[in-house]
Scaffold this motif. Structure first.
Motif, PDB file in Angstrom:
ATOM      1  N   ALA A 154       0.752  -1.132  -0.099  1.00 20.76           N
ATOM      2  CA  ALA A 154       0.049  -0.075   0.030  1.00 20.76           C
ATOM      3  C   ALA A 154       0.930   1.209  -0.009  1.00 20.76           C
ATOM      4  N   ALA A 155       1.866   1.221   0.648  1.00 14.18           N
ATOM      5  CA  ALA A 155       2.830   2.439   0.981  1.00 14.18           C
ATOM      6  C   ALA A 155       3.721   2.532  -0.537  1.00 14.18           C
ATOM      7  N   ALA A 156       3.874   1.528  -1.128  1.00 13.29           N
ATOM      8  CA  ALA A 156       4.458   1.672  -2.702  1.00 13.29           C
ATOM      9  C   ALA A 156       3.613   2.047  -3.546  1.00 13.29           C
ATOM     10  N   GLY A 157       2.282   1.816  -3.638  1.00 11.95           N
ATOM     11  CA  GLY A 157       1.331   2.398  -4.534  1.00 11.95           C
ATOM     12  C   GLY A 157       1.179   1.381  -5.776  1.00 11.95           C
ATOM     13  N   ASP A 158       0.785   1.691  -6.711  1.00 10.75           N
ATOM     14  CA  ASP A 158       0.276   0.881  -7.963  1.00 10.75           C
ATOM     15  C   ASP A 158       1.660   0.738  -8.725  1.00 10.75           C
ATOM     16  N   GLY A 159       2.634   1.479  -8.710  1.00 11.63           N
ATOM     17  CA  GLY A 159       3.933   1.657  -9.645  1.00 11.63           C
ATOM     18  C   GLY A 159       4.826   0.393  -9.295  1.00 11.63           C
ATOM     19  N   ARG A 160       5.268  -0.184 -10.232  1.00 10.60           N
ATOM     20  CA  ARG A 160       6.113  -1.567 -10.188  1.00 10.60           C
ATOM     21  C   ARG A 160       7.266  -1.273 -11.048  1.00 10.60           C
ATOM     22  N   ARG A 161       8.501  -1.491 -10.406  1.00 13.28           N
ATOM     23  CA  ARG A 161       9.876  -1.217 -11.156  1.00 13.28           C
ATOM     24  C   ARG A 161      10.485  -2.345 -11.451  1.00 13.28           C
ATOM     25  N   GLU A 162      11.248  -2.536 -12.516  1.00  7.82           N
ATOM     26  CA  GLU A 162      12.189  -3.683 -12.771  1.00  7.82           C
ATOM     27  C   GLU A 162      13.611  -3.548 -11.695  1.00  7.82           C
ATOM     28  N   LEU A 163      13.997  -4.830 -11.649  1.00 10.32           N
ATOM     29  CA  LEU A 163      15.300  -4.981 -11.015  1.00 10.32           C
ATOM     30  C   LEU A 163      16.367  -4.325 -11.402  1.00 10.32           C
ATOM     31  N   PRO A 164      17.459  -3.985 -10.803  1.00 12.20           N
ATOM     32  CA  PRO A 164      18.795  -3.440 -11.737  1.00 12.20           C
ATOM     33  C   PRO A 164      19.362  -4.686 -12.168  1.00 12.20           C
ATOM     34  N   ASP A 165      19.771  -4.279 -13.454  1.00 11.76           N
ATOM     35  CA  ASP A 165      20.333  -5.357 -14.405  1.00 11.76           C
ATOM     36  C   ASP A 165      21.303  -6.135 -13.470  1.00 11.76           C
ATOM     37  N   GLU A 166      22.167  -5.759 -12.749  1.00 16.78           N
ATOM     38  CA  GLU A 166      23.309  -6.608 -12.263  1.00 16.78           C
ATOM     39  C   GLU A 166      22.902  -6.678 -10.591  1.00 16.78           C
ATOM     40  N   LEU A 167      23.024  -8.077 -10.350  1.00 15.79           N
ATOM     41  CA  LEU A 167      22.573  -8.704  -8.917  1.00 15.79           C
ATOM     42  C   LEU A 167      23.903  -9.307  -8.418  1.00 15.79           C
ATOM     43  N   PRO A 168      24.107  -9.265  -7.104  1.00 16.53           N
ATOM     44  CA  PRO A 168      25.103 -10.087  -6.471  1.00 16.53           C
ATOM     45  C   PRO A 168      24.869 -11.577  -6.819  1.00 16.53           C
ATOM     46  N   ARG A 169      26.089 -12.310  -6.879  1.00 17.15           N
ATOM     47  CA  ARG A 169      26.199 -13.685  -7.146  1.00 17.15           C
ATOM     48  C   ARG A 169      25.622 -14.493  -5.905  1.00 17.15           C
ATOM     49  N   ARG A 170      25.717 -13.914  -4.858  1.00 19.90           N
ATOM     50  CA  ARG A 170      25.085 -14.678  -3.655  1.00 19.90           C
ATOM     51  C   ARG A 170      23.720 -14.809  -3.830  1.00 19.90           C
ATOM     52  N   HIS A 171      23.108 -13.599  -4.247  1.00 15.74           N
ATOM     53  CA  HIS A 171      21.671 -13.679  -4.513  1.00 15.74           C
ATOM     54  C   HIS A 171      21.081 -14.804  -5.426  1.00 15.74           C
ATOM     55  N   ARG A 172      21.847 -15.236  -6.581  1.00 14.24           N
ATOM     56  CA  ARG A 172      21.561 -15.895  -7.469  1.00 14.24           C
ATOM     57  C   ARG A 172      21.639 -17.471  -6.843  1.00 14.24           C
ATOM     58  N   ARG A 173      22.343 -17.761  -5.849  1.00 17.00           N
ATOM     59  CA  ARG A 173      22.310 -19.111  -5.180  1.00 17.00           C
ATOM     60  C   ARG A 173      21.750 -18.977  -3.565  1.00 17.00           C
ATOM     61  N   ARG A 174      21.032 -18.090  -3.613  1.00 15.90           N
ATOM     62  CA  ARG A 174      20.427 -17.934  -2.213  1.00 15.90           C
ATOM     63  C   ARG A 174      19.616 -19.179  -1.805  1.00 15.90           C
ATOM     64  N   GLY A 175      20.165 -19.706  -0.649  1.00 14.72           N
ATOM     65  CA  GLY A 175      19.448 -20.898   0.053  1.00 14.72           C
ATOM     66  C   GLY A 175      20.026 -22.311  -0.389  1.00 14.72           C
ATOM     67  N   LEU A 176      20.684 -22.321  -1.554  1.00  8.31           N
ATOM     68  CA  LEU A 176      21.425 -23.564  -2.157  1.00  8.31           C
ATOM     69  C   LEU A 176      22.294 -23.972  -1.080  1.00  8.31           C
ATOM     70  N   PRO A 177      23.151 -23.375  -0.414  1.00  7.24           N
ATOM     71  CA  PRO A 177      24.146 -24.067   0.434  1.00  7.24           C
ATOM     72  C   PRO A 177      23.394 -24.569   1.602  1.00  7.24           C
ATOM     73  N   MET A 178      22.324 -24.093   2.415  1.00  6.93           N
ATOM     74  CA  MET A 178      21.645 -24.632   3.194  1.00  6.93           C
ATOM     75  C   MET A 178      20.747 -26.011   2.820  1.00  6.93           C
ATOM     76  N   THR A 179      20.228 -25.853   1.579  1.00  5.39           N
ATOM     77  CA  THR A 179      19.407 -26.948   0.977  1.00  5.39           C
ATOM     78  C   THR A 179      20.235 -28.266   0.719  1.00  5.39           C
ATOM     79  N   LEU A 180      21.349 -27.914   0.300  1.00  5.57           N
ATOM     80  CA  LEU A 180      22.379 -29.093   0.166  1.00  5.57           C
ATOM     81  C   LEU A 180      22.932 -29.781   1.405  1.00  5.57           C
ATOM     82  N   THR A 181      23.136 -28.796   2.271  1.00  7.79           N
ATOM     83  CA  THR A 181      23.553 -29.564   3.487  1.00  7.79           C
ATOM     84  C   THR A 181      22.640 -30.072   4.238  1.00  7.79           C
ATOM     85  N   GLY A 182      21.272 -29.645   4.334  1.00  7.46           N
ATOM     86  CA  GLY A 182      20.364 -30.268   4.925  1.00  7.46           C
ATOM     87  C   GLY A 182      19.914 -31.315   4.155  1.00  7.46           C
TER      88      GLY A 182
END
Length: 422
Positions: A154-182
């Motif tokens: 509600a605070a952001a309103g109706d507008g939506r924005r695309e994510l930045p073009d470049e994201l950290p590598r850790r974001h791309r594999r988020r949760g993968l180490p915990m999933t593999l370990t578990g």
């Protein structure tokens, strides 16, 4: 070297603008959080001691000799009971399902217990109470997440924005180490249980096999394994949810609390705002120099777009995604690269329900932290140099008026000679 810019330059704001998260809206969001008594950390620790007490009471044999061999009837319930605090901490959605199942099984077993088994009956009722508390807390946490998500949208309103073009590598594999370990720990526990079950079923009835050791070891593996697996899957889903399409965006503040944690604020121009939610400020969560915004002389840049000490006050950033406990968000802010360029940095982090912090009321500096530091150091050097020049004058004992030799220059410069009057 990167210095955070207090206010985002116009070039850093996506086309169409991004609304500022107003302090009053953020305060409603903060108050929608679950009460502290049901928080993930406090709630999980509050379950630990009662779980241990329940295990002791349920293991009380009441002078009965256990049957030889291996008992498998209550093993799944034992795993759920031992894992309840960690599940509550890390995977509340699974706790909402596991707590009623454990309570139902306990009530079913309670009906078959004899009246003389006092410890067993007390332990069973304690388990039911623990399941009720864990179910209530986990359900409230999930409801708080939905409420905070709705308030942020509600605070952001109706507008939506695309994510930045470049994201950290850790974001791309988020949760993968915990999933593999578990997953690996789950496979190890399954192998142990399969071995124990095969030995138990293949044993001679006259010489039954006791697989208690394998059961206990498998239980010690299953409890963290299931928590890590569930947490890893949840973190991966939260990161992938950001890529489902354009995201809501808000202009927020970021302030460092320590070398480990930073906090989100609302409007960085409103000093009445309080810290909202924390995240781990890990270097692998950040990618620098994504876009070049401005360039020019250092004095002009740092005067028009002043940098700050981000431990003393928050700096402005664009937040992509809806913030709440367990969500992943992307933050883009402006920082100096070198001294003649302002570039954007992108931060992708999961949000933690941390409640304690050491942050105090902040005051806006209004000027460059780097330039002010240089001015203060230059003033100290000038003061030290002035003090040194004064100290080298006639007041020294070696060459000034206090020396044993009464030269003529001393009399002329110090006014009156060396005290040679009769």
């Amino acid at each position: 070297m990167s210095d955070m810019v207090k206010y985002l330059p116009e070039a850093a704001i996506p086309d169409g603008g991004v609304p500022v998260w107003r302090t009053e809206d953020a305060e409603r969001w903060r108050k929608a959080a679950v009460p502290a008594v049901f928080g993930p950390v406090f709630g999980a620790w509050a379950l630990v001691l009662p779980v241990l007490v329940a295990l002791v009471l349920l293991g009380w044999t009441d002078s009965q000799v256990p049957d030889p061999g291996t008992s498998w009837d209550g093993y799944p319930a034992a795993v759920l009971l031992v894992g309840l605090p960690l599940w509550y901490r890390m995977i509340p959605a699974a706790t909402v399902l596991a707590a009623p199942a454990l309570a139902g099984y306990t009530l079913f077993e309670l009906a078959a217990l004899p009246e003389s088994d006092g410890p067993g009956r007390v332990g069973s009722w304690l388990v039911v109470a623990l399941c009720s508390a864990a179910f209530t807390g986990a359900l409230l946490r999930l409801r708080a997440r939905r409420a905070q998500c709705a308030l942020a949208l509600a605070a952001a309103g109706d507008g939506r924005r695309e994510l930045p073009d470049e994201l950290p590598r850790r974001h791309r594999r988020r949760g993968l180490p915990m999933t593999l370990t578990g997953g690996g720990l789950c496979l190890a526990a399954a192998a142990l249980l399969w071995w124990a079950l095969a030995r138990d079923l293949g044993a001679d009835p006259e010489h039954p096999y006791d697989a208690t050791g394998q059961q206990v070891l498998a239980l010690l593996l299953l409890v963290p394994a299931t928590a890590l697996l569930g947490r890893g899957i949840g973190a991966r889903r939260a990161a992938r949810r950001l890529h489902a399409g354009p995201q809501p965006a808000l202009r927020v503040g970021i302030r460092a609390d320590s070398l480990t944690y930073s906090w989100l604020y609302a409007d960085v121009r409103d000093r009445s705002g309080k810290p909202l939610i924390a995240f781990r400020d890990h270097i692998d969560n950040t990618v620098d120099r994504v876009r070049t915004l401005l360039g020019g002389s250092e004095d002009k840049l740092r005067t028009e777009h002043h940098d700050i000490n981000h431990y003393s006050e928050p700096f402005e950033a664009v937040l992509y995604g809806a913030p709440f406990e367990g969500a992943e968000v992307v933050l883009e802010y402006a920082a100096y690269y070198g001294n003649t360029q302002i570039t954007t940095s992108v931060l992708a982090v999961p949000l933690h329900p941390r409640r304690r912090h050491t942050l105090r009321q902040w005051r806006e500096s209004g000027h460059s932290y780097v330039l002010k530091g240089r001015e203060e150091r230059a003033a100290r050097r000038a003061k030290a140099a002035a003090g040194g020049s004064v100290g080298s004058g006639c007041g020294t004992s070696s060459s000034g008026c206090g020396s044993s030799s009464c030269g003529s220059s001393c009399g002329s410069s110090c006014g009156g000679g060396c005290g040679g009057g009769d």
